[in-house]
Design an enzyme around this catalytic site. Structure first.
Site, PDB file in Angstrom:
ATOM      1  N   LYS A   1       0.886  -1.131  -0.065  1.00 30.13           N
ATOM      2  CA  LYS A   1       0.058   0.059  -0.065  1.00 30.13           C
ATOM      3  C   LYS A   1       0.697   1.286  -0.086  1.00 30.13           C
ATOM      4  O   LYS A   1       0.757   2.200  -0.769  1.00 30.13           O
ATOM      5  CB  LYS A   1      -0.900  -0.125   1.238  1.00 30.13           C
ATOM      6  CG  LYS A   1      -1.998   1.197   1.198  1.00 30.13           C
ATOM      7  CD  LYS A   1      -2.926   1.088   2.413  1.00 30.13           C
ATOM      8  CE  LYS A   1      -2.364   2.038   3.482  1.00 30.13           C
ATOM      9  NZ  LYS A   1      -2.951   2.007   4.802  1.00 30.13           N
TER      10      LYS A   1
ATOM     11  N   ASP B   1      -6.172   0.831   0.235  1.00 28.79           N
ATOM     12  CA  ASP B   1      -6.652   1.187   1.633  1.00 28.79           C
ATOM     13  C   ASP B   1      -8.070   0.786   2.233  1.00 28.79           C
ATOM     14  O   ASP B   1      -8.609   0.007   1.313  1.00 28.79           O
ATOM     15  CB  ASP B   1      -6.162   2.556   1.843  1.00 28.79           C
ATOM     16  CG  ASP B   1      -7.385   3.575   1.622  1.00 28.79           C
ATOM     17  OD1 ASP B   1      -8.446   3.125   0.845  1.00 28.79           O
ATOM     18  OD2 ASP B   1      -7.532   4.770   2.118  1.00 28.79           O
TER      19      ASP B   1
END
Ligand code: SF4
Length: 210
Positions: free
Chosen positions: A118, A136
């Site tokens: 991420k 996310d």
């Protein structure tokens, strides 16, 4: 099967200026801000980094400074002990392997301490203009609700989305969904009747029909 091009068009109309809301001036600052943003709002991270970036200007500053001082400097972002340890170890790895520079490939970024896919995709898309899908909590939740993926694991969601979405849209799509998750498709109570994506969304259709 969802009409992905229609969904992308609607998102472009809704969020034409979507971009990362963390403040940064170089890839190192973005890396640090992204690590700090775990379980913390971007607003708070920006407040903390305003002073932090004056004090810590190079990877070596994170690597060489006392850990307890770094912990205090980032305390308001929460989970400060783990975050400080990650930043210190990451700073040391950057100094050792990359002369203090942040590398610009996913393969290298994810090998740095404390940097997952991420964070790596945020850095690639925002600091290096290299497309990356950031999964996310907002992106995961909304793409599941719309029906773009049935996966729960963020990495598997990322791979599903990479198949569906044209590469040049990966970064902006992530920023647009993050904004959508904050404004309309919130975790607790999505505002489906007000959502322009309603006709393309599995969850929205179910709630509209019930
Ligand atoms: S229709 Fe509802 S669930 Fe679907 S994206 Fe919009 S707010 Fe989220």
């Amino acid at each position: 099967m969802q009409d992905i091009l229609a969904i992308l068009r609607i998102l472009d109309q809704m969020y034409p200026k979507a971009k990362c809301s963390l403040d940064f001036k170089n890839p190192l600052e973005l890396l640090v801000a992204t690590v700090l943003s775990a379980q913390c709002t971007d607003e708070r991270v920006n407040q903390v980094t305003k002073n932090l970036f004056k004090k810590y200007q190079a990877a070596a500053d994170y690597a060489n400074g006392p850990l307890n001082e770094l912990e205090e400097d980032i305390r308001p972002t929460g989970f400060f002990r783990n975050k400080a340890k990650s930043l210190k170890n990451c700073g040391a790895a950057l100094v050792k392997k990359y002369k203090g520079e942040v590398p610009n490939s996913l393969e290298e970024l994810v090998k740095l301490p404390g940097i997952g896919r991420k964070t790596a995709n945020v850095i690639l898309g925002t600091a290096f203009n290299t497309p990356g899908i950031v999964v996310d909590t907002h992106v995961g939740r909304i793409t599941q609700r719309i029906g773009l993926t049935r996966q729960r694991d963020p990495v598997k969601i990322e791979f599903d989305l990479m198949e569906l979405i044209p590469k040049e849209k990966w970064t902006v799509f992530s920023h647009q969904l993050i904004q959508h998750g904050r404004k309309i498709c919130t975790a607790r109570k999505p505002k489906c009747p007000d959502c322009p994506l309603l006709e393309h969304c599995d969850h929205g259709q179910v709630t509209a029909g019930s």
